[in-house]
Design a protein around this motif. Structure first.
Motif, PDB file in Angstrom:
ATOM      1  N   LEU A   1     -22.813 -53.651  21.933  1.00 58.94           N
ATOM      2  CA  LEU A   1     -22.786 -54.086  21.093  1.00 58.94           C
ATOM      3  C   LEU A   1     -20.946 -54.728  21.613  1.00 58.94           C
ATOM      4  N   ILE A   2     -20.350 -53.437  20.962  1.00 63.78           N
ATOM      5  CA  ILE A   2     -19.203 -53.658  20.787  1.00 63.78           C
ATOM      6  C   ILE A   2     -18.046 -52.861  22.379  1.00 63.78           C
ATOM      7  N   ASN A   3     -17.059 -51.944  22.436  1.00 68.50           N
ATOM      8  CA  ASN A   3     -16.719 -51.119  23.885  1.00 68.50           C
ATOM      9  C   ASN A   3     -16.365 -50.353  22.736  1.00 68.50           C
ATOM     10  N   ARG A   4     -15.403 -49.654  22.032  1.00 64.87           N
ATOM     11  CA  ARG A   4     -14.934 -48.453  21.476  1.00 64.87           C
ATOM     12  C   ARG A   4     -15.904 -48.579  20.395  1.00 64.87           C
ATOM     13  N   HIS A   5     -16.830 -47.780  19.941  1.00 59.84           N
ATOM     14  CA  HIS A   5     -17.757 -46.931  19.228  1.00 59.84           C
ATOM     15  C   HIS A   5     -17.494 -47.287  17.288  1.00 59.84           C
ATOM     16  N   ASN A   6     -16.202 -47.077  17.190  1.00 58.51           N
ATOM     17  CA  ASN A   6     -15.688 -47.230  15.858  1.00 58.51           C
ATOM     18  C   ASN A   6     -14.455 -48.382  15.633  1.00 58.51           C
ATOM     19  N   SER A   7     -14.210 -49.131  16.146  1.00 63.19           N
ATOM     20  CA  SER A   7     -13.212 -50.286  16.381  1.00 63.19           C
ATOM     21  C   SER A   7     -14.152 -51.243  15.284  1.00 63.19           C
ATOM     22  N   ASP A   8     -13.262 -50.817  14.220  1.00 59.81           N
ATOM     23  CA  ASP A   8     -14.310 -52.362  13.112  1.00 59.81           C
ATOM     24  C   ASP A   8     -13.602 -53.168  13.313  1.00 59.81           C
ATOM     25  N   LEU A   9     -12.911 -53.668  14.061  1.00 60.57           N
ATOM     26  CA  LEU A   9     -11.701 -54.824  14.379  1.00 60.57           C
ATOM     27  C   LEU A   9     -12.976 -55.903  14.742  1.00 60.57           C
ATOM     28  N   GLU A  10     -13.570 -54.737  16.115  1.00 62.68           N
ATOM     29  CA  GLU A  10     -14.583 -55.225  17.262  1.00 62.68           C
ATOM     30  C   GLU A  10     -16.098 -55.379  16.738  1.00 62.68           C
ATOM     31  N   TRP A  11     -15.644 -54.442  15.517  1.00 54.08           N
ATOM     32  CA  TRP A  11     -17.525 -54.721  15.349  1.00 54.08           C
ATOM     33  C   TRP A  11     -17.251 -56.007  14.352  1.00 54.08           C
ATOM     34  N   GLY A  12     -16.106 -56.336  14.000  1.00 58.91           N
ATOM     35  CA  GLY A  12     -16.116 -57.787  13.435  1.00 58.91           C
ATOM     36  C   GLY A  12     -16.154 -59.167  14.042  1.00 58.91           C
ATOM     37  N   GLU A  13     -15.569 -58.779  15.343  1.00 61.40           N
ATOM     38  CA  GLU A  13     -15.444 -59.228  16.305  1.00 61.40           C
ATOM     39  C   GLU A  13     -17.388 -59.786  16.762  1.00 61.40           C
ATOM     40  N   TRP A  14     -18.007 -59.133  16.212  1.00 60.52           N
ATOM     41  CA  TRP A  14     -19.378 -59.420  17.246  1.00 60.52           C
ATOM     42  C   TRP A  14     -19.748 -59.866  15.726  1.00 60.52           C
ATOM     43  N   PHE A  15     -19.846 -59.172  14.088  1.00 61.19           N
ATOM     44  CA  PHE A  15     -20.183 -60.175  13.061  1.00 61.19           C
ATOM     45  C   PHE A  15     -19.568 -61.322  13.031  1.00 61.19           C
ATOM     46  N   LYS A  16     -18.945 -61.867  13.013  1.00 58.31           N
ATOM     47  CA  LYS A  16     -17.870 -63.675  13.298  1.00 58.31           C
ATOM     48  C   LYS A  16     -18.630 -64.134  14.823  1.00 58.31           C
TER      49      LYS A  16
END
Length: 444
Positions: free
Chosen positions: A189-204
């Motif tokens: 779902l994301i590229n860097r496993h614990n990048s909260d910024l990338e998880w934020g992108e996925w949720f947005k």
């Protein structure tokens, strides 16, 4: 004049701090730094099916650390605001979460989770999360009823440029398909496993759709580091914990969701690939849940593909240890990711031979939703393939018939077939459109 001078100095300092924050954290342009910061009002609200996908739901959301108590309110949906007199309230379990990914800021927030069961198949409900004065909006949901039909939206990897380029695929898929019973993600779902910024992108990128349509996901290799899944996974998701009993490493990564006529199974392929112990545990568990399986339709969704879009990327462990189980128990479809390309076809072992029958057995699909692309090498098992193409897939079941359709990001149909349940094996009729096959290479 002095006051204006003081205001100018203060403004410059504030801007300087903002620039410093974004520089130090290297926040990408595609996601404002403020999206990583939790507030008092819930965000990152996500809806999952429970273990019984027709009668239960599980919801997860996030707030700032100061919010230590949160609730879910639920009521049967009504044509007007009268639903408010029938609201039931459920207390959430709350857990503290701290995270930092290398060049990103340290973040502290709380995650909240609620599970609700004894819901009615086919019924519509409304729910919201939060607490008095700090509620989310009301979300309207419809419980599946697979006896009356069932629908899946399936996606391959998002992984990179999530908000800027994956989001259009996710949003177009819902505009194209209308309401579905479940969305299914095949890892990365994301590229860097614990990048909260990338998880934020996925949720947005998914926005209110994550909150309105039940979502399930299987982890990919990019959700792991050193064979340990990102701490975000179990904190921000609320997936079924009905996988291999007592195996903490596989909680919410290997699991099943059951409907009256449908079984969906997630296998943790990263741990299959890296650990012989986890391979054997999942192999035993899969055989157990498929033995005497009463469901008419069975799907397995995994990250690493059994049959890859390039032969050298084929996962030998899945091929040798899990393909025989898929064939033995008549799994209908294997939904996969990882290869950043598209391919669809069949393969079945011919008894007493090392050859394969490409007109029988489970249907294997590899797909990609994000913009990162790999090459495709045409192979015998493939009926249709695509290079450099972002796609989404709809699977619609009505009794003994399944309609599969794969769409390009633009909403144009790229691949399709009809599968019908027959004695002795499924019958497949291809409905491939006239759109030319998208061949090519990154070297071109």
């Amino acid at each position: 004049m002095i006051n204006k001078f003081r205001i100018s100095i203060a403004l410059c300092l504030a801007l300087g701090l903002m620039v410093h924050f974004q520089s130090a954290a290297q926040v990408p342009d595609s996601i404002p730094g403020k999206m990583a910061i939790a507030g008092s009002r819930p965000d990152r609200i996500i809806l999952h099916p429970g273990e019984n996908g027709e009668t239960s739901i599980a919801v997860n959301w996030r707030t700032e650390s100061a919010v230590t108590e949160s609730f879910l309110e639920l009521a049967p949906a009504t044509p007007g605001p009268e639903f408010q007199k029938d609201v039931k309230q459920f207390s959430a379990s709350t857990s503290k979460f701290t995270t930092q990914k290398e060049d990103e800021p340290i973040l502290n927030f709380n995650n909240h989770a609620v599970k609700v069961d004894q819901l009615t198949p086919g019924a519509m409900y409304m729910y919201r999360v939060g607490k008095p004065g700090l509620w989310s909006e009301w979300f309207q949901i419809e419980m599946p009823d697979s006896k009356a039909g069932f629908s899946i939206l399936y996606y391959g990897d998002a992984q990179t440029n999530i908000l800027s380029q994956w989001s259009r695929v996710y949003r177009e898929s819902h505009l194209k398909s209308g309401r579905v019973d479940v969305t299914l993600h095949a890892g990365d779902l994301i590229n860097r496993h614990n990048s909260d910024l990338e998880w934020g992108e996925w949720f947005k990128g998914g926005a209110f759709l994550h909150s309105s349509i039940p979502t399930i996901m299987t982890p990919g290799n990019h959700e792991f580091r050193d064979v340990k899944i990102t701490e975000h996974w179990r904190a921000q998701f609320n997936l079924p914990a009905n996988g291999p009993a007592g195996v903490k490493e596989l909680e919410e990564t290997a699991y099943e969701v059951n409907y009256a006529d449908v079984k969906l199974i997630s296998l943790d392929t990263e741990q299959i690939d890296e650990s012989s112990e986890m391979l054997e545990i999942q192999k035993k568990w899969l055989r157990e849940i498929l033995t005497n399986n009463p469901k008419k339709w069975t799907f397995v969704f995994i990250h690493y593909p059994v049959y890859a879009t390039k032969a050298e990327r084929t996962n030998v462990k899945l091929l040798d240890d899990f393909r025989p189980i898929f064939e033995e128990f008549g799994v209908d479809m294997i939904l996969q990711g990882h290869d950043h390309a598209y391919a669809r076809g069949q393969a079945n072992t011919i008894a007493g031979s090392d050859k394969l029958d490409y007109h029988k057995g489970p249907v294997y699909v590899v797909s990609v939703a994000g913009p990162k692309m790999y090459d495709v090498n045409k192979q015998e098992w493939m009926v249709r393939s695509a290079f450099s193409t972002q796609l989404f897939q709809t699977i619609r079941i009505n009794g003994d018939e399944l309609l599969y359709e794969s769409y390009m990001a633009t909403g144009e149909l790229y691949d399709s077939f009809v599968m019908t349940k027959k004695k002795g094996g499924n019958k497949i009729v291809n409905k491939i459109p006239s759109t030319p096959e998208r061949n090519g290479s990154r070297e071109q």
